[in-house]
Design a protein around this motif. Structure first.
Motif, short mmCIF file in Angstrom:
data_model
loop_
_atom_site.label_atom_id
_atom_site.label_comp_id
_atom_site.label_asym_id
_atom_site.label_seq_id
_atom_site.Cartn_x
_atom_site.Cartn_y
_atom_site.Cartn_z
N GLY B 79 5.50 -69.38 -14.46
CA GLY B 79 4.89 -68.15 -13.83
C GLY B 79 5.93 -67.22 -13.67
N ALA B 80 7.09 -67.69 -13.11
CA ALA B 80 8.49 -66.80 -13.20
C ALA B 80 8.67 -66.21 -14.48
CB ALA B 80 9.54 -67.63 -12.32
N ALA B 81 8.62 -67.28 -15.53
CA ALA B 81 9.09 -66.90 -16.85
C ALA B 81 8.11 -65.45 -17.32
CB ALA B 81 9.29 -67.97 -17.67
N LEU B 82 6.96 -65.82 -17.21
CA LEU B 82 5.86 -64.76 -17.86
C LEU B 82 6.06 -63.65 -17.02
CD1 LEU B 82 2.90 -67.32 -17.90
CD2 LEU B 82 3.98 -66.24 -19.81
N GLY B 83 6.18 -63.76 -15.54
CA GLY B 83 6.52 -62.34 -14.72
C GLY B 83 7.70 -61.70 -15.39
N LEU B 84 8.83 -62.46 -15.86
CA LEU B 84 9.98 -61.60 -16.20
C LEU B 84 9.75 -60.98 -17.61
CD1 LEU B 84 12.84 -64.28 -15.47
CD2 LEU B 84 12.46 -61.98 -14.48
#
Lengths: 258, 343
Positions: B79-84
């Motif tokens: 989720g964090a990677a996609l947000g970034l």
């Protein structure tokens, strides 16, 4: 006097289209230089080559004897600042934060804030007359206020050289004069100003050095009183006129006859 | 002052107070959701049982640490990677629609993954490599097609949307041509799913995402400076060519790494950066709120996917699509009512 910022026999163009050929220009140190000329005469293009937005296809733009494109980006950005036209601020940014973006070349990755930055931002906002707008959102400002905020941003960059591309366009006459007076004051404080200006009378009134361009060539340069006459205006702008002394400052004033 | 200056020796970073508070709150919410995720199973585990299991004690240690934890960790990290990745491309294109799932990078990475499982053996190394290659080739194609207008702007987004449509068709074609068992596996995966994720699958992706995030930290200041427009970026000392190449690599790397393990999970990259930005009230598209919002969204979506039709676990992509659809309607509604200020 040796100029620090120079164009040596440069050729400029976009792709196949050549705009300027064999241009030579020594920017006088510590002076206010105005570049004037008709639309599409290559004045903005010349300015862009000074700030590395356009690489000459021949010749060199030099700063302190070195090609401007050979410096590290942040090192040259601490010497030469630029205010382009048609800027759009990031959404939702407040004035203080936008002005602080001018500090970028002075910051390192691990140290993005310091008392020195705070001082520079404060001084820049005060100089541009936007200190009282510091916490306002840039989006809600008027056109004149917004332009002064952008000026504050380049001032915060604290570069000895300040290049401006038609900084007074879209401003009312009061704001135009305020801004030009600010640039003259910065010149008095020791900065070198180079501005593309549309209004020849304003250029004559505020600039120490006028560079007149036509079709990509520099046709005349020098102090306004020495070079601006009816003949030059006719040649550069294709406009029949008389040149009379400005009743306030005595500098040349162009009055069209047709 | 509504800002906090963090100092360590001669180093100092200025952070808006609201951004800091929102980031801490989002991190808290993400951890709480993760804890719920660890507790959820055929029957809910008591908090004490979960803590004991995390410490390696109790009967549920195996279930919680080896089965549920990798899934929950994957939801947080992915989720964090996609947000970034979303924040990177929205900054780059200066457009809230310019996120990797909209401009076809997820679809391209998925094409790469499909090629790996249908033509090659489909080992995890092959999957990862071909996903990244698929994403990079897609990014290169979009870049070349929109070269006239530089790397920013609406034109790139529109070309990306077209690219997304083409690649989605290509993906369907590959699946239709594939052997039946491969096709069934690929279809389940095509919605984007965390079902059955285990530690062996996520170790390498976590490492890759960690390295990419560190690289992004070193680039973030320049990236935000570049949001002022190309001209000011260059004249204030940003090495624009190098910056763009690196952040595209980071953005594609994050997207493709997630896709290689979990399939194309859409809408997180689109919605998380904008929700994070609005919550933080920050200028531009800030990275930390985007990453934290992404972690919250994907963890929540995965929990909903497991609960909605329990005991059947839905692919998480079904839920993110539903959330994303609501978000898109809200965004369009807001944009339509607002007078256009930008050219």
């Amino acid at each position: 006097m040796a100029a620090r910022l120079t164009a040596q026999d440069i050729t400029l163009g976009y792709g196949e289209r050549v705009v300027s050929e064999h241009v030579n220009l020594d920017v006088p140190d510590g002076a206010f230089t105005a570049i004037v000329g008709a639309n599409a005469c290559g004045k903005s293009t010349l300015l862009r080559s000074f700030v590395r937005l356009l690489r000459p296809s021949a010749g060199t733009v030099g700063f302190d004897g070195r090609d401007v494109n050979g410096y590290r980006p942040k090192a040259i950005a601490r010497q030469i600042g630029f205010l382009p036209q048609g800027l759009v601020a990031p959404e939702n940014i407040v004035v203080r934060r936008l002005v602080a973006r001018g500090r970028y070349p002075h910051q390192s990755m691990l140290s993005t804030w310091s008392a020195e930055n705070e001082r520079a931002v404060q001084e820049a906002m005060a100089a541009a007359g936007v200190a009282e707008l510091a916490e306002r959102s840039v989006e809600e400002l008027s056109g004149g206020q917004r332009q002064r905020v952008w000026v504050a941003m380049v001032l915060a960059q604290e570069t000895p050289y300040l290049l401006l591309d038609e900084p007074t366009t879209f401003l009312d006459i009061t704001h135009q004069y305020q801004l030009l007076k600010l640039f003259a004051r910065l010149r008095d404080e020791g900065r070198t100003i180079i501005a593309v200006l549309h209004d020849i009378n304003q250029a004559c009134r505020f600039a120490d050095h006028v560079v007149a361009m036509k079709a990509g060539r520099v046709v005349a340069e020098g102090a306004p009183a020495d070079i601006v006459d009816a003949e030059l205006i006719e040649e550069v702008f294709d406009l029949p006129c008389v040149v009379v002394p400005d009743p306030v400052t005595g500098t040349p004033m162009v009055v069209p006859t047709a | 002052m509504n800002a906090v200056v963090l100092r360590a020796g001669s180093r100092s970073v200025r952070i808006e107070r609201r951004t800091l508070l929102i980031s801490l709150s989002l991190a808290g919410v993400a951890l709480a959701l993760a804890f719920l995720g660890l507790s959820h199973g055929p029957s809910w585990s008591a908090p004490s049982e979960v803590f004991a299991a995390l410490a390696g004690h109790g009967d549920s240690a195996l279930v919680i640490r080896e089965w549920r934890l990798p899934r929950v960790a994957a939801a947080l990290v992915f989720g964090a990677a996609l947000g970034l990745a979303g924040a990177i491309f929205q900054n780059l294109t200066r457009n809230p629609l310019g996120s990797p799932d909209i401009i076809g990078l997820d679809a391209g990475a998925y094409t790469g993954a499909l090629v790996a499982i249908t033509l090659l053996n489909g080992t995890s190394a092959q999957l990862a490599t071909s996903s990244v290659l698929g994403g990079l080739l897609t990014a290169a194609a979009i870049y070349l097609l929109s070269l006239d207008s530089g790397l920013s702007g609406l034109r790139l987004v529109v070309i990306g949307i077209a690219m997304n449509a083409i690649l989605t068709a290509v993906n369907s074609w590959i699946v239709l041509r594939a052997e039946l068992d491969v096709a069934i596996a690929a279809t389940g995966w095509s919605a984007g799913s965390l079902n059955g994720v285990d530690w062996d699958e996520v170790r390498l992706p976590f490492l890759v995402i960690g390295v990419l995030a560190l690289l992004l930290v070193t680039l973030s200041q320049a990236m935000h400076q570049a949001a002022l427009g190309d001209e000011l970026a260059v004249t204030s000392g940003v090495g624009l060519g190098r910056l763009r190449l690196l952040i595209v690599l980071v953005g594609v790397g994050c997207t493709a790494t997630v896709t290689a393990v979990a399939g194309p999970i859409v809408f997180i990259a689109l919605a998380a950066p904008q929700i994070g930005r609005r919550l933080a009230g920050a200028a531009g598209v800030p990275l930390v709120p985007a990453a934290l919002t992404g972690a919250v969204l994907l963890t929540a979506a995965d929990l909903i996917a497991q609960l909605l039709l329990a005991p059947v676990a839905l692919p998480v992509g079904v839920v993110t699509t539903a959330i994303g659809g609501c978000y898109l309607i809200w965004l369009l509604f807001k944009e339509v009512r607002r007078p256009w200020q930008r050219a």
